[in-house]
Design an enzyme around this catalytic site. Structure first.
Site, PDB file in Angstrom:
ATOM      1  N   HIS A   1      -5.347  14.117  10.516  1.00  0.00           N
ATOM      2  CA  HIS A   1      -4.246  14.283   9.563  1.00  0.00           C
ATOM      3  C   HIS A   1      -3.797  15.748   9.500  1.00  0.00           C
ATOM      4  CE1 HIS A   1      -1.795  12.651   6.354  1.00  0.00           C
ATOM      5  NE2 HIS A   1      -2.246  13.535   5.475  1.00  0.00           N
TER       6      HIS A   1
ATOM      7  N   ASP B   1       1.464  10.885  -6.134  1.00  0.00           N
ATOM      8  CA  ASP B   1       1.307  12.214  -5.515  1.00  0.00           C
ATOM      9  C   ASP B   1       2.239  13.298  -6.059  1.00  0.00           C
ATOM     10  OD1 ASP B   1      -0.433  10.670  -4.053  1.00  0.00           O
ATOM     11  OD2 ASP B   1       0.547  10.977  -2.134  1.00  0.00           O
TER      12      ASP B   1
ATOM     13  N   CYS C   1       4.537   8.192   1.038  1.00  0.00           N
ATOM     14  CA  CYS C   1       3.537   7.604   0.150  1.00  0.00           C
ATOM     15  C   CYS C   1       4.120   6.631  -0.871  1.00  0.00           C
ATOM     16  CB  CYS C   1       2.725   8.709  -0.520  1.00  0.00           C
ATOM     17  SG  CYS C   1       1.787   9.672   0.709  1.00  0.00           S
TER      18      CYS C   1
ATOM     19  N   ASP D   1      -3.320  12.950  -3.283  1.00  0.00           N
ATOM     20  CA  ASP D   1      -4.011  13.268  -2.034  1.00  0.00           C
ATOM     21  C   ASP D   1      -5.162  14.180  -2.416  1.00  0.00           C
ATOM     22  OD1 ASP D   1      -2.573  11.888  -0.129  1.00  0.00           O
ATOM     23  OD2 ASP D   1      -1.821  13.661   0.898  1.00  0.00           O
TER      24      ASP D   1
ATOM     25  N   LYS E   1      -7.096   9.855  -2.976  1.00  0.00           N
ATOM     26  CA  LYS E   1      -7.029   9.206  -1.667  1.00  0.00           C
ATOM     27  C   LYS E   1      -7.054  10.253  -0.559  1.00  0.00           C
ATOM     28  CE  LYS E   1      -1.967   8.764  -1.948  1.00  0.00           C
ATOM     29  NZ  LYS E   1      -1.537   9.622  -0.848  1.00  0.00           N
TER      30      LYS E   1
END
Length: 193
Positions: A61, A9, A142, A50, A100
Site C-alpha cells: 500500500h 476517514d 473509501c 485508516d 482499518k
C-alpha cells in the site's frame, strides 16, 4: 428499522495539507459535525480511520514511487497526527470507532475492527442496523468501497453527496454513478430525514 451513519476517514492526512489531502475535506469535517449537531438523529454513528503500520509497506500500500491507484505515499500511520480525526469533526458525536488497514491495504469500513476488536458486520448485526447513510472521504475510494460493501451486506444505503469529498471530479462522478447503479440512493443533507 435501525439506522447508522458511517463517517469514512475524515482524517488529517486526507484533508487539505495532509499527505493525501483532498480539496473539500475540511469542509466535510465541519459539515458532518454541524449536520449531526442540528439534530439528524441516527441510532448509531460509526466512524472509520485508516490506521496503518509505520514500520512496513502495509502489503504494498505504501510505496516510495506510488502509482496513486494501488500504491500511495505513507499516510495515516497509527499514532501520528495524520491518522487522527480532523479537528473540525465532532468526535463526541461518534459512538463506534473503526480502525482499518493495519499492515495491509483497506478501503472499506467493513475491512476494519472496532476499538473493542469486533468486526463491523458483527457490530451491525448486534445493533440490528438495517439502514446506512455514508459521508466522508474519499468519494472515489473509501466512500465507494464502504457503500458498496454495505449494499452487499443487505443494508439500505444512501450516500449524502454534499458531505463527501473525492480525489478527482471525474473519478468521483464515476463512483457516484457506480453507487447509483448498485442501488445506493444519492441524497443531500437537506433530503435526509
Amino acid at each position: 428499522m435501525t439506522s447508522a451513519l458511517f463517517i469514512i476517514d475524515v482524517q488529517n492526512d486526507f484533508t487539505e495539507g495532509g499527505a493525501l489531502g483532498v480539496d473539500g475535506g475540511a469542509a466535510v469535517a465541519a459539515g458532518v459535525t454541524e449536520w449531526l449537531a442540528d439534530g439528524h438523529p441516527y441510532d448509531v454513528v460509526i466512524a472509520s480511520r485508516d490506521w496503518h503500520d509505520g514500520h512496513n509497506d502495509n502489503g504494498g500500500h505504501f510505496h516510495p514511487e506510488p502509482d496513486f491507484v494501488d500504491s500511495w505515499p505513507e499516510h495515516c500511520v497509527s499514532g501520528t497526527p495524520g491518522a487522527e480525526y480532523h479537528p473540525a469533526l465532532g468526535t463526541h458525536l461518534i459512538d463506534v470507532h473503526v480502525r482499518k488497514g493495519q499492515g495491509k491495504p483497506a478501503y472499506s469500513i467493513f475491512e476494519g475492527e472496532t476499538d473493542d476488536g469486533e468486526s463491523l458486520p458483527d457490530t451491525l448485526e448486534r445493533l440490528g442496523v438495517t439502514d446506512v447513510d455514508v459521508v466522508g472521504i474519499a468519494t472515489d475510494y473509501c466512500v465507494l468501497a464502504s457503500a458498496l460493501d454495505a449494499v452487499e451486506a443487505g443494508k439500505h444505503v444512501r450516500v449524502v453527496t454534499d458531505l463527501v469529498a473525492g480525489v478527482a471530479d471525474e473519478s468521483s462522478e464515476a463512483a457516484l454513478r457506480t453507487l447509483s447503479a448498485a442501488g445506493v440512493e444519492l441524497i443531500t443533507s437537506k433530503d435526509a430525514q
